[in-house]
Design a protein around this motif. Sequence first.
Motif, PDB file in Angstrom:
ATOM      1  N   GLU A  65       0.830  -1.209   0.000  1.00 22.85           N
ATOM      2  CA  GLU A  65       0.000   0.000   0.000  1.00 22.85           C
ATOM      3  C   GLU A  65       0.865   1.259   0.000  1.00 22.85           C
ATOM      4  O   GLU A  65       0.626   2.194  -0.770  1.00 22.85           O
ATOM      5  N   THR A  66       1.905   1.278   0.833  1.00 19.01           N
ATOM      6  CA  THR A  66       2.822   2.423   0.858  1.00 19.01           C
ATOM      7  C   THR A  66       3.528   2.571  -0.481  1.00 19.01           C
ATOM      8  O   THR A  66       3.590   3.669  -1.045  1.00 19.01           O
ATOM      9  N   LEU A  67       4.057   1.469  -1.015  1.00 18.57           N
ATOM     10  CA  LEU A  67       4.766   1.513  -2.294  1.00 18.57           C
ATOM     11  C   LEU A  67       3.879   2.074  -3.394  1.00 18.57           C
ATOM     12  O   LEU A  67       4.289   2.964  -4.144  1.00 18.57           O
ATOM     13  N   PHE A  68       2.646   1.592  -3.506  1.00 22.04           N
ATOM     14  CA  PHE A  68       1.791   2.045  -4.598  1.00 22.04           C
ATOM     15  C   PHE A  68       1.255   3.455  -4.364  1.00 22.04           C
ATOM     16  O   PHE A  68       0.906   4.142  -5.320  1.00 22.04           O
ATOM     17  N   ASN A  69       1.254   3.914  -3.132  1.00 23.54           N
ATOM     18  CA  ASN A  69       0.999   5.342  -2.880  1.00 23.54           C
ATOM     19  C   ASN A  69       2.174   6.162  -3.423  1.00 23.54           C
ATOM     20  O   ASN A  69       1.982   7.211  -4.023  1.00 23.54           O
ATOM     21  N   TRP A  70       3.393   5.687  -3.188  1.00 16.48           N
ATOM     22  CA  TRP A  70       4.576   6.372  -3.724  1.00 16.48           C
ATOM     23  C   TRP A  70       4.539   6.424  -5.244  1.00 16.48           C
ATOM     24  O   TRP A  70       4.979   7.390  -5.861  1.00 16.48           O
ATOM     25  N   LEU A  71       4.046   5.347  -5.854  1.00 18.65           N
ATOM     26  CA  LEU A  71       4.062   5.208  -7.323  1.00 18.65           C
ATOM     27  C   LEU A  71       2.755   5.630  -7.996  1.00 18.65           C
ATOM     28  O   LEU A  71       2.591   5.422  -9.192  1.00 18.65           O
ATOM     29  N   GLN A  72       1.855   6.255  -7.270  1.00 19.58           N
ATOM     30  CA  GLN A  72       0.514   6.499  -7.795  1.00 19.58           C
ATOM     31  C   GLN A  72       0.483   7.239  -9.128  1.00 19.58           C
ATOM     32  O   GLN A  72      -0.422   7.033  -9.934  1.00 19.58           O
ATOM     33  N   PHE A 124      10.441  -3.743 -10.070  1.00 22.31           N
ATOM     34  CA  PHE A 124      10.283  -4.244  -8.709  1.00 22.31           C
ATOM     35  C   PHE A 124      11.375  -5.278  -8.475  1.00 22.31           C
ATOM     36  O   PHE A 124      11.480  -6.242  -9.226  1.00 22.31           O
ATOM     37  N   LEU A 125      12.161  -5.065  -7.447  1.00 25.76           N
ATOM     38  CA  LEU A 125      13.296  -5.943  -7.146  1.00 25.76           C
ATOM     39  C   LEU A 125      13.171  -6.416  -5.707  1.00 25.76           C
ATOM     40  O   LEU A 125      13.361  -5.643  -4.769  1.00 25.76           O
ATOM     41  N   ALA A 185      13.261   6.222 -14.743  1.00 27.05           N
ATOM     42  CA  ALA A 185      12.651   4.975 -14.287  1.00 27.05           C
ATOM     43  C   ALA A 185      12.549   5.023 -12.770  1.00 27.05           C
ATOM     44  O   ALA A 185      13.268   5.776 -12.114  1.00 27.05           O
ATOM     45  N   ARG A 186      11.639   4.234 -12.246  1.00 27.85           N
ATOM     46  CA  ARG A 186      11.512   4.063 -10.798  1.00 27.85           C
ATOM     47  C   ARG A 186      11.904   2.626 -10.482  1.00 27.85           C
ATOM     48  O   ARG A 186      11.454   1.693 -11.164  1.00 27.85           O
ATOM     49  N   ILE A 187      12.749   2.458  -9.467  1.00 23.74           N
ATOM     50  CA  ILE A 187      13.210   1.135  -9.072  1.00 23.74           C
ATOM     51  C   ILE A 187      12.882   0.932  -7.606  1.00 23.74           C
ATOM     52  O   ILE A 187      13.338   1.698  -6.751  1.00 23.74           O
ATOM     53  N   TYR A 188      12.078  -0.094  -7.335  1.00 21.78           N
ATOM     54  CA  TYR A 188      11.727  -0.457  -5.961  1.00 21.78           C
ATOM     55  C   TYR A 188      12.637  -1.595  -5.528  1.00 21.78           C
ATOM     56  O   TYR A 188      12.754  -2.597  -6.223  1.00 21.78           O
ATOM     57  N   VAL A 189      13.292  -1.427  -4.372  1.00 25.85           N
ATOM     58  CA  VAL A 189      14.192  -2.448  -3.850  1.00 25.85           C
ATOM     59  C   VAL A 189      13.727  -2.832  -2.451  1.00 25.85           C
ATOM     60  O   VAL A 189      13.654  -1.989  -1.560  1.00 25.85           O
TER      61      VAL A 189
END
Length: 187
Positions: free
Chosen positions: A34-41, A118-119, A145-149
């Motif tokens: 939920e936090t991640l997809f708020n960041w990526l909204q 997404f990593l 690009a956005r990279i989630y780690v």
Amino acid sequence: MANKVRIIGGEWRSRLLRFEDVPGLRPTPGRVRETLFNWLQYDIAGSRCLDLYAGSGALGFEAASRGAKEIVQVESDATACKNLRANAAALGSNRNRIVEKEVERFLSGPSDAYDVVFLDPPFAKNLVLTTCRLLEQNGWLADPARIYVEAEAGLALEGLPDNWELLKYKTAGEVAYRLFARHLQSA
């Protein structure tokens, strides 16, 4: 199949992803997603996403539910890939492409630029830095690009590409999760 994860938002909100046990599989917890997809909204709709070490598929299916136009989910475990395919079929998704391959081998092949990556590799295997370098060096990242780690909370991420900017950082128990922006390197 006793394991399940609920999709949080978008077209498939509240739908369940079901999967069999796979050694080392740790689906990203709901509050972290939920936090991640708020960041990526503002970054997900219409994006091309690469979900590495896809596991349960929670991140890739959440992205598809929220409007990503294409998601490539890379996973080496045959059982996990069977689960990913079954969940894609159950959701009626034609946007999730499952690739059964070792991530390092996949990233060493022909590349295509992705908007969001997404990593979330297995913990304690020292895969994060190698994977990040392959993403940057082999042309897998769009600009920007956005990279989630997602990694162990105590893991120091020293040696990441210089053109990656840390945008967000949080911890949840033993997990640290970060969102980076990739910018073009200046000549």
